[in-house]
Scaffold this motif. Structure first.
Motif, PDB file in Angstrom:
ATOM      1  N   ILE A 314      -4.939  21.903 -19.532  1.00  0.00           N
ATOM      2  CA  ILE A 314      -5.228  20.824 -20.528  1.00  0.00           C
ATOM      3  C   ILE A 314      -4.004  19.874 -20.048  1.00  0.00           C
ATOM      4  CG2 ILE A 314      -5.116  20.190 -22.743  1.00  0.00           C
ATOM      5  CD1 ILE A 314      -5.207  23.837 -22.196  1.00  0.00           C
ATOM      6  N   ARG A 315      -4.283  18.645 -19.836  1.00  0.00           N
ATOM      7  CA  ARG A 315      -3.294  17.563 -19.600  1.00  0.00           C
ATOM      8  C   ARG A 315      -2.447  17.296 -20.819  1.00  0.00           C
ATOM      9  NH1 ARG A 315      -2.661  17.057 -14.140  1.00  0.00           N
ATOM     10  NH2 ARG A 315      -4.642  16.592 -12.970  1.00  0.00           N
ATOM     11  N   PRO A 316      -0.999  17.147 -20.520  1.00  0.00           N
ATOM     12  CA  PRO A 316      -0.388  16.826 -21.662  1.00  0.00           C
ATOM     13  C   PRO A 316      -0.784  15.844 -22.845  1.00  0.00           C
ATOM     14  CG  PRO A 316       0.994  17.145 -20.025  1.00  0.00           C
ATOM     15  CD  PRO A 316      -0.437  17.205 -19.360  1.00  0.00           C
ATOM     16  N   GLU A 317      -1.142  14.659 -22.113  1.00  0.00           N
ATOM     17  CA  GLU A 317      -1.612  13.506 -23.107  1.00  0.00           C
ATOM     18  C   GLU A 317      -2.847  13.953 -23.930  1.00  0.00           C
ATOM     19  OE1 GLU A 317      -3.601  12.768 -19.187  1.00  0.00           O
ATOM     20  OE2 GLU A 317      -1.615  13.641 -19.918  1.00  0.00           O
ATOM     21  N   LYS A 318      -3.674  15.004 -23.603  1.00  0.00           N
ATOM     22  CA  LYS A 318      -4.806  15.487 -24.288  1.00  0.00           C
ATOM     23  C   LYS A 318      -4.262  16.061 -25.759  1.00  0.00           C
ATOM     24  CE  LYS A 318      -7.189  13.975 -20.721  1.00  0.00           C
ATOM     25  NZ  LYS A 318      -8.037  12.776 -21.005  1.00  0.00           N
ATOM     26  N   VAL A 319      -3.223  16.638 -25.731  1.00  0.00           N
ATOM     27  CA  VAL A 319      -2.560  17.625 -26.812  1.00  0.00           C
ATOM     28  C   VAL A 319      -2.232  16.701 -27.847  1.00  0.00           C
ATOM     29  CG1 VAL A 319      -0.981  19.395 -27.433  1.00  0.00           C
ATOM     30  CG2 VAL A 319      -2.151  19.528 -25.110  1.00  0.00           C
ATOM     31  N   LYS A 320      -2.693  16.969 -28.875  1.00  0.00           N
ATOM     32  CA  LYS A 320      -2.280  16.373 -30.446  1.00  0.00           C
ATOM     33  C   LYS A 320      -1.223  16.995 -31.071  1.00  0.00           C
ATOM     34  CE  LYS A 320      -6.105  13.960 -29.225  1.00  0.00           C
ATOM     35  NZ  LYS A 320      -7.166  14.562 -28.191  1.00  0.00           N
ATOM     36  N   LEU A 321      -0.172  16.533 -31.768  1.00  0.00           N
ATOM     37  CA  LEU A 321       0.825  17.096 -32.523  1.00  0.00           C
ATOM     38  C   LEU A 321       0.710  16.685 -33.860  1.00  0.00           C
ATOM     39  CD1 LEU A 321       4.282  17.596 -30.507  1.00  0.00           C
ATOM     40  CD2 LEU A 321       2.330  19.288 -30.778  1.00  0.00           C
ATOM     41  N   SER A 322       0.768  17.787 -34.889  1.00  0.00           N
ATOM     42  CA  SER A 322       1.272  17.307 -36.405  1.00  0.00           C
ATOM     43  C   SER A 322       1.761  18.273 -36.975  1.00  0.00           C
ATOM     44  CB  SER A 322      -0.412  16.914 -36.840  1.00  0.00           C
ATOM     45  OG  SER A 322      -1.250  18.202 -36.892  1.00  0.00           O
ATOM     46  N   ARG A 323       2.091  17.801 -38.381  1.00  0.00           N
ATOM     47  CA  ARG A 323       2.602  18.929 -39.162  1.00  0.00           C
ATOM     48  C   ARG A 323       1.701  19.929 -39.735  1.00  0.00           C
ATOM     49  NH1 ARG A 323       5.534  14.502 -38.800  1.00  0.00           N
ATOM     50  NH2 ARG A 323       7.840  14.532 -38.996  1.00  0.00           N
ATOM     51  N   ASP A 376       9.904   5.373 -34.717  1.00  0.00           N
ATOM     52  CA  ASP A 376       9.219   6.234 -35.259  1.00  0.00           C
ATOM     53  C   ASP A 376      10.006   7.290 -35.972  1.00  0.00           C
ATOM     54  OD1 ASP A 376       6.943   7.863 -35.811  1.00  0.00           O
ATOM     55  OD2 ASP A 376       6.235   8.630 -33.891  1.00  0.00           O
ATOM     56  N   VAL A 377       9.903   7.017 -37.341  1.00  0.00           N
ATOM     57  CA  VAL A 377      10.829   7.891 -38.146  1.00  0.00           C
ATOM     58  C   VAL A 377       9.987   9.199 -38.417  1.00  0.00           C
ATOM     59  CG1 VAL A 377      11.599   6.139 -39.464  1.00  0.00           C
ATOM     60  CG2 VAL A 377       9.514   6.855 -40.442  1.00  0.00           C
ATOM     61  N   ASP A 378       8.718   9.539 -38.052  1.00  0.00           N
ATOM     62  CA  ASP A 378       7.925  10.680 -38.118  1.00  0.00           C
ATOM     63  C   ASP A 378       8.165  11.394 -36.850  1.00  0.00           C
ATOM     64  OD1 ASP A 378       7.203  10.099 -40.673  1.00  0.00           O
ATOM     65  OD2 ASP A 378       5.546   8.912 -40.095  1.00  0.00           O
ATOM     66  N   ALA A 379       8.913  11.240 -35.767  1.00  0.00           N
ATOM     67  CA  ALA A 379       8.924  11.726 -34.538  1.00  0.00           C
ATOM     68  C   ALA A 379       9.475  13.393 -34.677  1.00  0.00           C
ATOM     69  CB  ALA A 379       9.856  11.203 -33.413  1.00  0.00           C
ATOM     70  N   TYR A 380       8.917  14.154 -34.154  1.00  0.00           N
ATOM     71  CA  TYR A 380       9.331  15.505 -34.406  1.00  0.00           C
ATOM     72  C   TYR A 380      10.468  15.757 -33.503  1.00  0.00           C
ATOM     73  CZ  TYR A 380       4.301  15.427 -35.057  1.00  0.00           C
ATOM     74  OH  TYR A 380       3.137  14.935 -35.796  1.00  0.00           O
ATOM     75  N   GLY A 381      11.458  16.748 -34.240  1.00  0.00           N
ATOM     76  CA  GLY A 381      12.670  16.967 -33.716  1.00  0.00           C
ATOM     77  C   GLY A 381      12.638  18.502 -33.301  1.00  0.00           C
ATOM     78  N   LEU A 382      13.927  18.707 -32.578  1.00  0.00           N
ATOM     79  CA  LEU A 382      14.004  20.042 -32.150  1.00  0.00           C
ATOM     80  C   LEU A 382      13.966  21.239 -33.311  1.00  0.00           C
ATOM     81  CD1 LEU A 382      17.203  19.426 -29.418  1.00  0.00           C
ATOM     82  CD2 LEU A 382      14.719  19.812 -29.193  1.00  0.00           C
ATOM     83  N   GLY A 383      13.307  22.100 -33.187  1.00  0.00           N
ATOM     84  CA  GLY A 383      13.333  23.103 -34.016  1.00  0.00           C
ATOM     85  C   GLY A 383      12.150  23.092 -34.996  1.00  0.00           C
ATOM     86  N   GLN A 384      11.429  22.078 -35.132  1.00  0.00           N
ATOM     87  CA  GLN A 384      10.481  21.651 -36.046  1.00  0.00           C
ATOM     88  C   GLN A 384       9.342  22.385 -35.834  1.00  0.00           C
ATOM     89  OE1 GLN A 384      10.180  17.743 -36.504  1.00  0.00           O
ATOM     90  NE2 GLN A 384       8.478  17.822 -38.395  1.00  0.00           N
ATOM     91  N   HIS A 385       8.600  22.966 -36.950  1.00  0.00           N
ATOM     92  CA  HIS A 385       7.256  23.837 -36.745  1.00  0.00           C
ATOM     93  C   HIS A 385       6.105  22.605 -36.399  1.00  0.00           C
ATOM     94  CE1 HIS A 385       3.702  25.466 -38.046  1.00  0.00           C
ATOM     95  NE2 HIS A 385       3.985  26.774 -37.623  1.00  0.00           N
ATOM     96  N   VAL A 386       5.418  22.702 -35.463  1.00  0.00           N
ATOM     97  CA  VAL A 386       4.249  21.895 -35.422  1.00  0.00           C
ATOM     98  C   VAL A 386       2.844  22.936 -34.994  1.00  0.00           C
ATOM     99  CG1 VAL A 386       5.696  20.088 -34.683  1.00  0.00           C
ATOM    100  CG2 VAL A 386       4.732  21.549 -32.932  1.00  0.00           C
ATOM    101  N   VAL A 387       1.809  21.824 -35.224  1.00  0.00           N
ATOM    102  CA  VAL A 387       0.605  22.279 -34.933  1.00  0.00           C
ATOM    103  C   VAL A 387       0.116  21.371 -33.868  1.00  0.00           C
ATOM    104  CG1 VAL A 387      -1.757  22.802 -35.510  1.00  0.00           C
ATOM    105  CG2 VAL A 387       0.047  23.148 -37.299  1.00  0.00           C
ATOM    106  N   ALA A 388      -0.142  22.332 -32.715  1.00  0.00           N
ATOM    107  CA  ALA A 388      -0.829  21.413 -31.475  1.00  0.00           C
ATOM    108  C   ALA A 388      -2.456  21.782 -31.420  1.00  0.00           C
ATOM    109  CB  ALA A 388      -0.055  21.886 -30.203  1.00  0.00           C
TER     110      ALA A 388
END
Length: 400
Positions: A314-323, A376-388
């Motif tokens: 999977i190419r990195p740009e195909k992966v989406k991130l959200s909370r 982008d105030v919604d950017a993800y930070g270190l240690g944050q739990h995310v769903v890919a």
């Protein structure tokens, strides 16, 4: 000193100059229409016990911009030098318009080569550098003047005709070398890392100019480069070489989106790879059990998978991130692969931000997201739990 310069000029001309006409008659028109401009048939070149080029098979069409891409030492420059006549194949044939030129001297084949260091004559002006090969070929003075003016206009050097190479910028010297290479109108122009000495911005603008020149002339260009972005930008097709062999020949899009092997997938661009085993096939979907990402749904490839041990790419740009992940229901849940993890690394690159997400297995999943807003105030930070998450169509199955 004058004699030494003359010898240097003669030697350079011997290597780069072209004969006006081939020694033998060309094949009849119907045959030309049915064949590529250049055909490389089983070419082998050995240095000692090492096969620098190992059985290369390749067709290149008239008017094509073709790139030879690969890591250092893969054989791409050796293959280019055989096309130019500076090296002789140990096996195989090199056919140009149906004529085998493998044993033809460099100055007797309708091919020219633009060298990485440009090889300009420091004591000659821009005009005289461009005209050098034309004079040696015995072209009438009036025709030389017209051809030089045409080349100056083509590469945008108007007003600089009287300058010497040391009075030019790197980009301008590159244009002089290109004009000199094109002046005798070769059937095939070879470019050996022609933009390597330029800085990033100048290299990018020169790539565009090189493409414009090639399209205006309708000439066949072959460029050797180790710069993937450069190859993707300028070429109609790319041949990727590894250890003397052509691993895959394809358009830039196909090479990136549908790599033919695991080696190609890892060499071209960034990619996520998950080792696994094929479990089932249903509704044009494969289910692959992976060690690091669980069960993944993958679109069935056009070519049947013959092995159970595979890798999912999977190419990195195909992966989406959200909370929280994508909104799915019981009907279309199978259409999304969902992985949870923690952001372990963030790289801000201006137009994009790259993330490394540490999965429960400890494996790292790379993601590249476009920065579509200024702050982008919604950017993800270190240690944050995310769903890919990514779809089955985003995945490529590669056999081990």
């Amino acid at each position: 000193m004058a004699e030494e310069l003359a010898e240097t000029d003669d030697k350079a001309e011997e290597q780069g100059a072209l004969a006006a006409e081939p020694a033998r008659p060309e094949p009849p028109l119907p045959a030309l229409l049915a064949m590529p401009l250049l055909r490389i048939e089983g070419v082998v070149k050995k240095f000692g016990g090492v096969r620098a080029v190992d059985g290369a098979l390749l067709d290149i069409n008239a008017g094509e911009f073709f790139a030879l891409l690969g890591p250092s030492g893969c054989g791409k420059t050796t293959l280019l030098r055989m096309l130019a006549g500076f090296e002789t194949p140990d096996e195989g044939r090199i056919l140009l318009n149906g004529r085998d030129i493998a044993q033809v001297l460099p100055h007797e084949r309708p091919v020219n080569m633009m060298f990485q260091n440009y090889a300009l004559f420091p004591h000659l002006s821009v005009r005289d550098n461009i005209a050098f090969g034309l004079k040696r070929a015995g072209m009438p003075r009036a025709e030389i003047k017209a051809r030089v003016a045409e080349m100056v206009e083509l590469v945008k050097l108007k007003g600089l005709e009287k300058r010497k190479p040391d009075q030019l910028s790197g980009g301008q010297r590159q244009r002089v070398a290109l004009a000199r290479s094109l002046a005798r109108r070769p059937q095939l122009l070879l470019l050996d890392e022609p933009l390597a000495a330029l800085d990033k911005k100048l290299r990018e603008s020169t790539q565009v100019e090189l493409m414009e020149v090639q399209r205006r002339l309708g000439m066949t260009f072959i460029i050797v480069t180790h710069d993937q972005e450069e190859a993707m930008t300028v070429a109609d097709r790319i041949g990727v070489m590894n250890a003397g062999r052509l691993e895959q020949v394809a358009s830039p899009r196909e090479l990136y989106e549908a790599p033919g092997s695991r080696w190609i997938a890892e060499f071209v661009g960034d990619i996520n790879l998950f080792e696994g085993n094929m479990q089932s096939r249903e509704l044009n979907r494969l289910t692959i059990a992976t060690r690091d990402a669980g069960a993944l749904a993958v679109a069935e490839p056009r070519n049947p998978v013959g092995k159970t041990d595979v890798a999912v790419a999977i190419r990195p740009e195909k992966v989406k991130l959200s909370r929280r992940g994508p909104v799915v229901d019981a009907i279309n849940a199978h259409a999304v692969n969902r992985l949870e993890g923690v952001v372990a690394d963030v790289g801000y690159l201006g137009g994009t931000t790259t993330y490394k997400v540490k999965l429960a297995s400890g494996a790292m999943l790379r993601c590249s997201m476009a920065n579509t807003t200024r702050l982008d105030v919604d950017a993800y930070g270190l240690g944050q739990h995310v769903v890919a998450w990514f779809t089955p169509d985003d995945c490529v199955v590669l056999e081990q």
